[in-house]
Write an enzyme that holds these catalytic residues in place. Structure first.
Site, PDB file in Angstrom:
ATOM      1  N   TYR A 181      -5.943  12.134   6.792  1.00  0.00           N
ATOM      2  CA  TYR A 181      -5.898  11.672   5.357  1.00  0.00           C
ATOM      3  C   TYR A 181      -4.486  11.299   4.902  1.00  0.00           C
ATOM      4  O   TYR A 181      -4.322  10.574   3.898  1.00  0.00           O
ATOM      5  CB  TYR A 181      -6.387  12.832   4.499  1.00  0.00           C
ATOM      6  CG  TYR A 181      -8.088  12.557   4.342  1.00  0.00           C
ATOM      7  CD1 TYR A 181      -8.719  12.982   5.530  1.00  0.00           C
ATOM      8  CD2 TYR A 181      -8.751  12.444   3.374  1.00  0.00           C
ATOM      9  CE1 TYR A 181     -10.227  13.293   5.580  1.00  0.00           C
ATOM     10  CE2 TYR A 181     -10.049  12.454   3.172  1.00  0.00           C
ATOM     11  CZ  TYR A 181     -10.816  12.684   4.406  1.00  0.00           C
ATOM     12  OH  TYR A 181     -12.115  12.771   4.278  1.00  0.00           O
ATOM     13  N   LYS A 239     -11.124  19.713  18.432  1.00  0.00           N
ATOM     14  CA  LYS A 239     -11.248  19.039  19.560  1.00  0.00           C
ATOM     15  C   LYS A 239     -10.010  19.114  20.617  1.00  0.00           C
ATOM     16  O   LYS A 239      -9.485  18.280  20.814  1.00  0.00           O
ATOM     17  CB  LYS A 239     -11.585  17.819  18.935  1.00  0.00           C
ATOM     18  CG  LYS A 239     -12.131  16.554  20.094  1.00  0.00           C
ATOM     19  CD  LYS A 239     -13.555  16.691  20.367  1.00  0.00           C
ATOM     20  CE  LYS A 239     -13.851  15.769  21.311  1.00  0.00           C
ATOM     21  NZ  LYS A 239     -15.149  16.067  22.252  1.00  0.00           N
ATOM     22  N   ASP A 256     -17.710  18.621  18.117  1.00  0.00           N
ATOM     23  CA  ASP A 256     -19.123  17.764  18.521  1.00  0.00           C
ATOM     24  C   ASP A 256     -19.948  19.046  18.669  1.00  0.00           C
ATOM     25  O   ASP A 256     -21.194  18.945  18.315  1.00  0.00           O
ATOM     26  CB  ASP A 256     -18.863  16.960  19.743  1.00  0.00           C
ATOM     27  CG  ASP A 256     -18.382  17.591  20.958  1.00  0.00           C
ATOM     28  OD1 ASP A 256     -17.645  18.556  20.720  1.00  0.00           O
ATOM     29  OD2 ASP A 256     -18.213  17.134  22.054  1.00  0.00           O
ATOM     30  N   ASP A 304     -14.605  17.395   6.237  1.00  0.00           N
ATOM     31  CA  ASP A 304     -15.321  16.442   5.222  1.00  0.00           C
ATOM     32  C   ASP A 304     -16.734  16.336   5.893  1.00  0.00           C
ATOM     33  O   ASP A 304     -17.667  16.345   5.205  1.00  0.00           O
ATOM     34  CB  ASP A 304     -14.334  15.267   5.322  1.00  0.00           C
ATOM     35  CG  ASP A 304     -15.174  14.149   4.417  1.00  0.00           C
ATOM     36  OD1 ASP A 304     -15.479  14.449   3.265  1.00  0.00           O
ATOM     37  OD2 ASP A 304     -15.317  12.943   4.798  1.00  0.00           O
ATOM     38  N   ASP A 320     -20.709  17.774   4.845  1.00  0.00           N
ATOM     39  CA  ASP A 320     -21.865  16.813   4.251  1.00  0.00           C
ATOM     40  C   ASP A 320     -22.946  17.377   5.083  1.00  0.00           C
ATOM     41  O   ASP A 320     -24.070  17.408   4.606  1.00  0.00           O
ATOM     42  CB  ASP A 320     -21.333  15.597   4.513  1.00  0.00           C
ATOM     43  CG  ASP A 320     -20.916  14.886   3.285  1.00  0.00           C
ATOM     44  OD1 ASP A 320     -20.269  15.559   2.371  1.00  0.00           O
ATOM     45  OD2 ASP A 320     -21.125  13.802   3.029  1.00  0.00           O
TER      46      ASP A 320
HETATM   47  C1  IPM Z   1     -14.991  14.843  -0.427  1.00  0.00           C
HETATM   48  C2  IPM Z   1     -14.986  13.519  -0.531  1.00  0.00           C
HETATM   49  C3  IPM Z   1     -13.671  12.854  -0.423  1.00  0.00           C
HETATM   50  C4  IPM Z   1     -12.831  13.318   0.768  1.00  0.00           C
HETATM   51  C5  IPM Z   1     -13.386  11.283  -0.804  1.00  0.00           C
HETATM   52  C6  IPM Z   1     -14.335  10.833  -1.927  1.00  0.00           C
HETATM   53  C7  IPM Z   1     -12.056  10.914  -0.763  1.00  0.00           C
HETATM   54  O1  IPM Z   1     -15.731  12.646   0.529  1.00  0.00           O
HETATM   55  O2  IPM Z   1     -14.414  15.410  -1.155  1.00  0.00           O
HETATM   56  O3  IPM Z   1     -15.549  15.369   0.618  1.00  0.00           O
HETATM   57  O4  IPM Z   1     -13.196  12.242   1.655  1.00  0.00           O
HETATM   58  O5  IPM Z   1     -12.225  14.309   0.942  1.00  0.00           O
HETATM   59 MN    MN Z   2     -16.844  14.324   1.657  1.00  0.00          MN
END
Ligand code: IPM
Ligand code: MN
Length: 351
Positions: free
Chosen positions: A136, A185, A218, A242, A246
Site C-alpha cells: 500500500y 507467504k 493461502d 485486507d 473481507d
Molecule cells: C479497507 C478498504 C481500504 C483498504 C480501501 C478503501 C483503500 O478496503 O479499509 O479494508 O484497502 O484498506
Molecule cells: Mn478492505
C-alpha cells in the site's frame, strides 16, 4: 471527530453519533463533536481527498469516527487523485499501524452466513492487520514496455514496523485466549521471511506465555472457512489482512456487521466499519448501521477507556439481533428494517 465520507458513510455515522449521544446522557459524559470532509466529497470541495484542515482537526481529537470513502463518481482511472488516497493518508499521518478487526459471529445470526452453523459457531477471532506499510505504501510506478507498459508496487517492511504490530497483537492475545497466529507467504516472499524471523524473536523473548504459530496465507484463506474456531489473534501484513478480513466477514453473515479500530502508540484512534461506501444503496436508508455502532463501542473502549459504556452498546446490539431485528443485508429475504429504525432499536435496547 466525525468523518462521514461518501456513499452510505453519512447515514451510518449519523446512527453512530446518536448512540454516542445516548451514552453521554446515560453515563453523564459530554462529547464534543466536529465534522470534516474526507474522500470523494473532499475531492469535490477542495480537489484533495484529505484536506489539511481535516487532518489538523483529527490530530487534536480524542478519537475519529469514519464512515466510508469512494464511489463510481471518482473512479476514473485517469483522475489525479482518488478518495481512497485520503484514507491511506490519514492512516499513515496518524501512524495507525495496527488495524483491529474482530470477527465474532452473533449466535443469533448463524443462519445469515453462507457457511454452515456448525463450522462458524463459537468463532472469536481478532485480526490485527498491519496498516501503514507493505504494498500500500511502497514505491510504485509505470514505464513503457515492448508489449505496452509495465507497472510495479514494492512490498517493503522494516524490523521496527514488524515488531510494533506483532507486539501489540501478542499483548492482545494475552488478554484473550493466549494464542497468536502470524500469517505470511514466507515460502515465496523475502519480506515475509523477515516477518518470520522478527516475529519469532519477539515472541520467544517477550511473550513465552503466548502460544505462537505461523500459517501461510493461502492455507489461512482455507482454514478460515474450514476451522475458524481454532484461531484467537491473527496478525498479518497490510494486503493479506485486507483480503482475509473481507473473507472473514462472511463468517458473521455480512460486512455490515464488522467494526474496526486503527491504533498507533499515541494520538487518536480511527474507528470505522470495514465495509465500503456501498454506492448501490447509498441514500436509500437501508444500510446496516451496526458495524459503525460497534465501531463506536471500540472507540469508547480503546480511545476513551470507557469499558462499561462499550459493553453497554455491544449488549444492546446483541439484544436487538436476538429480538430478530434485521436490516436487509442480514434478513435472508425476510422482513427487514431501515438504517434509522435499526439505530432506534439499539437506542431502545440501551435504555
Ligand atoms: C479497507 C478498504 C481500504 C483498504 C480501501 C478503501 C483503500 O478496503 O479499509 O479494508 O484497502 O484498506
Ligand atoms: Mn478492505
Amino acid at each position: 471527530m466525525l468523518l462521514p465520507g461518501d456513499g452510505i458513510g453519512p447515514e451510518v455515522v449519523k446512527e453512530g453519533r446518536r448512540v454516542l449521544d445516548a451514552i453521554a446522557t446515560r453515563f453523564g459524559h459530554r462529547f464534543v463533536f466536529s465534522e470534516h470532509l474526507i474522500g470523494g466529497c473532499a475531492i469535490d470541495a477542495h480537489g484533495v481527498a484529505l484536506p489539511d484542515d481535516t487532518l489538523a482537526a483529527c490530530r487534536t481529537a480524542s478519537a475519529v469516527l469514519l464512515g466510508a470513502v469512494g464511489g463510481p463518481k471518482w473512479d476514473d482511472p485517469k483522475a489525479k487523485t482518488r478518495p481512497e488516497a485520503g484514507l491511506l493518508k490519514i492512516r499513515k499521518e496518524l501512524q495507525l499501524f495496527a488495524n483491529l478487526r474482530p470477527i465474532k459471529p452473533s449466535p443469533h445470526l448463524l443462519d445469515a452466513s453462507p457457511l454452515r452453523p456448525d463450522i462458524i459457531k463459537g468463532t472469536d477471532i481478532l485480526f490485527v492487520r498491519e496498516l501503514t506499510g507493505g504494498l500500500y505504501f511502497g514505491e510504485a510506478g509505470r514505464k513503457p514496455h515492448a508489449s505496452g507498459e509495465e507497472a510495479w508496487n514494492v512490498m517493503i517492511y522494516n524490523t521496527g514496523e514488524i515488531e510494533r504490530v506483532v507486539r501489540m497483537s501478542a499483548q492482545a492475545a494475552r488478554k484473550r485466549r493466549g494464542r497468536l497466529t502470524m500469517v505470511d507467504k514466507a515460502n515465496v516472499l523475502e519480506v515475509c521471511r523477515l516477518w518470520r524471523s522478527v516475529s519469532a524473536k519477539i515472541m520467544a523473548e517477550e511473550f513465552p506465555d503466548v502460544k505462537y504459530d505461523v500459517v501461510l496465507v493461502d492455507a489461512m484463506a482455507m482454514h478460515l472457512l474450514s476451522r475458524p474456531r481454532d484461531f484467537d489473534v491473527v496478525v498479518t501484513e497490510n494486503l493479506f489482512g485486507d483480503i482475509l478480513t473481507d473473507e472473514g466477514s462472511m463468517l458473521t453473515g455480512s460486512m455490515g456487521l464488522l467494526p474496526s479500530a486503527s491504533l498507533g502508540t499515541s494520538g487518536p484512534g480511527l474507528y470505522e466499519p470495514i465495509h465500503g461506501s456501498a454506492p448501490d444503496i447509498a441514500g436509500k436508508g437501508i444500510a446496516n448501521p451496526l458495524a459503525t455502532i460497534l465501531a463506536v463501542a471500540m472507540l469508547l473502549r480503546h480511545s476513551l477507556g470507557l469499558e462499561q459504556e462499550a459493553a453497554t452498546i455491544e449488549t444492546a446490539v446483541d439484544a436487538v439481533l436476538a429480538a430478530g431485528h434485521r436490516t436487509r443485508d442480514i434478513a435472508a429475504g425476510k422482513h427487514s428494517i431501515g438504517t434509522e429504525e435499526m439505530g432506534a432499536k439499539v437506542l431502545a435496547a440501551m435504555a
